[in-house]
Each structure stands twice: as C-alpha cells, then as structure tokens.
Design an enzyme around this catalytic site. Structure first.
Site, PDB file in Angstrom:
ATOM      1  N   CYS A 191       0.702  -0.992   0.075  1.00 19.22           N
ATOM      2  CA  CYS A 191      -0.215  -0.382   0.042  1.00 19.22           C
ATOM      3  C   CYS A 191       0.516   1.021  -0.121  1.00 19.22           C
ATOM      4  O   CYS A 191       0.722   2.030   0.730  1.00 19.22           O
ATOM      5  CB  CYS A 191      -1.068  -0.177   1.068  1.00 19.22           C
ATOM      6  SG  CYS A 191      -2.148  -1.753   0.951  1.00 19.22           S
ATOM      7  N   ALA A 192       1.810   1.326  -1.570  1.00 21.29           N
ATOM      8  CA  ALA A 192       2.274   2.221  -1.202  1.00 21.29           C
ATOM      9  C   ALA A 192       2.377   3.801  -1.119  1.00 21.29           C
ATOM     10  O   ALA A 192       3.538   4.754  -1.123  1.00 21.29           O
ATOM     11  CB  ALA A 192       3.760   2.304  -2.428  1.00 21.29           C
ATOM     12  N   GLY A 233       7.050   7.314  -0.020  1.00 17.67           N
ATOM     13  CA  GLY A 233       8.154   7.912   0.154  1.00 17.67           C
ATOM     14  C   GLY A 233       9.372   6.480   0.760  1.00 17.67           C
ATOM     15  O   GLY A 233      10.740   6.866   0.710  1.00 17.67           O
ATOM     16  N   LYS A 234       8.262   5.683   1.469  1.00 21.44           N
ATOM     17  CA  LYS A 234       8.417   5.197   1.983  1.00 21.44           C
ATOM     18  C   LYS A 234       9.854   3.681   1.154  1.00 21.44           C
ATOM     19  O   LYS A 234      10.744   3.475   1.077  1.00 21.44           O
ATOM     20  CB  LYS A 234       7.977   3.771   2.870  1.00 21.44           C
ATOM     21  CG  LYS A 234       7.486   4.595   3.780  1.00 21.44           C
ATOM     22  CD  LYS A 234       6.113   3.603   4.797  1.00 21.44           C
ATOM     23  CE  LYS A 234       5.508   4.489   5.476  1.00 21.44           C
ATOM     24  NZ  LYS A 234       4.992   5.453   4.799  1.00 21.44           N
ATOM     25  N   ASP A 261       2.164  -0.847   4.634  1.00 23.77           N
ATOM     26  CA  ASP A 261       1.805   0.482   5.561  1.00 23.77           C
ATOM     27  C   ASP A 261       0.109   0.785   5.517  1.00 23.77           C
ATOM     28  O   ASP A 261       0.002   0.918   4.350  1.00 23.77           O
ATOM     29  CB  ASP A 261       2.901   1.409   5.036  1.00 23.77           C
ATOM     30  CG  ASP A 261       2.228   2.908   5.607  1.00 23.77           C
ATOM     31  OD1 ASP A 261       2.683   2.736   7.125  1.00 23.77           O
ATOM     32  OD2 ASP A 261       1.502   3.582   5.205  1.00 23.77           O
ATOM     33  N   CYS A 309       0.049   4.670  10.453  1.00 23.95           N
ATOM     34  CA  CYS A 309       0.005   5.769  11.189  1.00 23.95           C
ATOM     35  C   CYS A 309      -0.864   6.304  11.877  1.00 23.95           C
ATOM     36  O   CYS A 309      -1.470   7.681  11.740  1.00 23.95           O
ATOM     37  CB  CYS A 309       0.038   7.048   9.995  1.00 23.95           C
ATOM     38  SG  CYS A 309      -1.520   7.387   9.115  1.00 23.95           S
TER      39      CYS A 309
END
Length: 432
Positions: A260-261, A265-266, A329, A382
């Site tokens: 789930c990009a 950023g990651k 994420d 988050c």
C-alpha cells in the site's frame, strides 16, 4: 472572492460536504495561484487553525451565544468559527476588523437579518477573551477535549492506555505548527550541499535530531515552485515514516514489495538504500494512487523501483514467497497525523476504527504469503490505537506462528520526533 470568502468556502466544503481538508486546500490554492504569498498563508492558516481548534472554538461560542453552535445555519456557524480563531490566535489582526469582515461576509452570503447576531456574538467574545472558562482537570475527559480540541471519545480511548500528561502532550503537539520534513538521498547529494541550495531558494532549513537523511523546511510558499524539489533531491516524508525503511534494513539485491505504497516515500527510501541493486515493487489499489507513486519515482531518478496497480486484498500468485521484505503500511484511522490532517478527528469514529482494524487483518492474511522463508514483514500505521496496532500485531503473531515479532514501537507526538506512528517488524522462519 476575497480571502475570507475563500476560507468560508473551503471550511464549508470540509465540515458540511465531507471533503478532505488537504485536498480542498490544494485545489483552492492551485485554482487561485495568482494570490500572493501573504494571502495564501492567511487562507492556509485560518482553514487549518479553525479545524485544529474547532472543538475549543465551539465551546467558546457556546459560552457567549444564546443560540448554540449545533443549532446555527452552516454559513453563520462557519463564519463565527473562523472569526473566533482569528480573535483568539491571530494577534496581528485587529478585533474590530475581524468583527466587521464577518458581518460583511454574512450579508454578502444573504444573511442580512443575522448581521446583528454575528456582530453581537463576536464583540462579546472579543471583549471577554480573558474571561473564557475551561473544564477543570478533575474532569480529565472534558478538560483535555476542550483544551486540546480532541473528541471526547478519543480522549477516553487514549486515557485507557496513557496517563493524563501523555495525552495532553500529544494534544499540544498536534496543535503546534511543525515545519515540513523531507528526506534526501545522501548518495545523490550531501546534506551540506542541499542546505546551501535550499537557503539560496529562500527556504529556512533545520537539521532533524538523530535523522541524518532528514531536514525541516519552512518559510517557502509553494513546494513545486522550488527547483530543488522539481529536480528530485528530496521527498516529503514525516520523520516517523522514515523509520520504516530503516527498520526493514534492506540488503543489496533484496526483492521488496510495498503493498500500500502511495505516495511512495517508503518505497523510494528502500530503493535508495539498495544503492542501485535489487528491486522494489510499489503497489496500490487505483491508477490515481499509482500515478502519484510514479511521479515521485520519476523525480527521484531511481531505476530499481516500479509502481503497479494491485489490490492488497487479492493474492498475487506470482509474488508468493518472492519478497525478502514486505512493507505493509496499511489504511488506518490516521490519528497520528492530526497535526497535518486536522479534519480526521472530526470525521473518525470508534466504529470506523473497528472496520479498519478488521481490514488490516484481512490484508495481512494475504500479503504474508509474499514473504520468503527467512524474510521480513514490516507492519505499520500512522495512528495511535491499540486495536489497530499492538493488538493486531499480537493477533498476527498468534495466528501465523511461522512469523515471530522481532520488535515493535508506538511513536507518540510530544514524546518522539514526528507523527504518531506504529511499527512492528516480523521475521518468517526459514526452517519450514
């Protein structure tokens, strides 16, 4: 439309029509690009500030108005809210100007008969700003809810896990205006060279403690207007989020899947850490989200990463036991990023949290199969919610004993640098 009218339209779109604040503001500022830096800054601050402080603002209005906030017409309620924000938190604007502009705006929107009401409430508040009363700490839920502008249900939830001081510090951190954090690739540009470049562009730059690849940026108007950004020298990323790639600790040649990009950023950070080796596949559900990832990949100039559309809830047979590292994420309640998306606390519910926790488990049950024996799975959110974080990690380790929990951390605003963020690193046994 003048700047206060634009503030009104933006806030109505968010609070009445249910649109997301960051999208509304971006679209508004893109549409009115001719506005000068001061006007853009005013609109951004008043919209975000009103959303951040709305629970407190409503309590203030209710102290001085016979008609309670929830009984007011949406336009009048919204004008009062952002006017009270200016009265209480923007000393540079004379109280008389705030009141006069609010009355004129009410009339312009067709509420001539309520001009006296708007004027009376705001004049009363402006004369009695030092007489506003707040709930006592003896009632911790009401006290923290009004003082830190947090929903009572959320305060109650956090107080089940954290003490009063910790919740108060979190609330204070969300209300504090933080500079933008960015991450750069030290293999492409040195910190010193990038800082010089940014300062020449008029940006105020500050190093981030204990984060060698990160910088804080402030005092710029529009990020896309900066040549350093367009050239891809850095990516916007929160300090807490930067920990994900560091925890994953990729080795040269690793195959990595980020399920789930968006916005990437990651995944880009991981590709940088691979130093041109290996491969990162950055996935997301829609062409729109994958488009955001591709834009950031293009700016980065990296060649060992690609973005593809893939539903994380559907097993991709070609990926089974293919990845050295899987990054999960996952969609969450977002309560760790209230400082950036203040409308989230106004729309999130306990019921939605439960639905998200269940969705996270469903995704984990699928994407775990992509991890090679001996490989790693990093689960992160988050948010600050045990149900979505620690309890899901415990569930996963119990349900799938081939995975062992290596370490976990709940990062808290006010205690740790950056957003509220949860990380749990699992390793798959290689003796299956």
């Amino acid at each position: 439309m003048n700047e206060r009218e634009l503030v009104l339209e933006a806030l109505l779109s968010i609070t009445r029509d249910g649109e997301y604040s960051h999208i509304v503001l971006k679209n508004l500022l893109d549409l009115y690009q001719y506005l000068d830096k001061r006007e853009r800054a005013f609109i951004t601050r008043v919209v975000n500030g009103t959303l951040e402080r709305m629970i407190e603002i409503d309590a203030v209005i209710n102290q001085f108005s016979k008609v309670k906030v929830n009984k007011m017409k949406p336009v009048i309620r919204t004008i009062l809210r952002f006017s009270v924000y200016q009265l209480k938190y923007m000393d540079s604007i004379p109280d008389s100007a705030v009141c006069n502009e609010a009355v004129k705006l009410a009339a312009k929107k067709g509420f001539h008969n309520l001009k006296g009401f708007v004027n009376g409430v705001l004049r009363n508040i402006s004369r009695n700003l030092d007489q506003i009363t707040y709930p006592d700490p003896s009632d911790p839920v009401s006290c923290l809810s009004v003082r830190e502008s947090l929903p009572e249900w959320l305060v109650s939830q956090w107080l089940e896990t954290y003490d009063f001081d910790t919740v108060q510090k979190m609330g204070e951190a969300f209300l504090k205006a933080d500079p933008l954090s960015v991450r750069f690739d030290p293999q492409r540009i040195t910190k010193e060279a990038l800082m010089v470049m940014l300062e020449k562009e008029g940006v105020t730059v500050r190093e981030i403690p204990d984060t060698p690849c990160g910088l804080y940026l402030s005092d710029f108007d529009h990020l896309a207007a900066l040549s350093s950004f367009r050239q891809g020298y850095y990516q916007v990323q929160d300090v807490s989020s930067m920990q994900a790639a560091l925890w994953a600790d990729p080795k040269p040649g690793d195959e990595i899947i980020d399920v789930c990009a968006a916005p990437g950023g990651k995944a880009i950070h991981l590709a940088e850490l691979l130093s041109g080796t290996g491969h990162v596949e950055a996935r997301d559900l829609t062409e729109y989200k994958v488009g955001l990832i591709r834009e950031n990949i293009e700016r980065s100039g990296l060649t060992n990463i690609e973005a593809v559309v893939q539903d994380a809830l559907e097993t991709d047979q070609e990926s089974v036991e293919k990845a050295d590292i899987v990054i999960a994420d996952l969609p969450c309640s977002g309560l760790g990023v209230l400082g950036k998306k203040p409308d989230l606390k106004l729309r999130m519910t306990k019921e939605a949290q439960e639905e998200l926790a269940a969705l996270q488990r469903r995704i984990l049950a699928v994407v775990k199969d992509y991890v090679k024996p001996g490989g790693k799975l990093l689960y992160s959110t988050c948010t600050i919610n045990r149900r979505e974080n620690e309890e899901n990690a415990q569930w996963f380790a119990g349900k799938y004993p081939e995975f062992s929990l290596v370490r976990e951390q709940q990062r808290l605003p006010g205690k740790d640098e950056g957003d509220g963020f949860y990380l749990a690193l699992f390793r798959r046994r290689d003796d299956e």
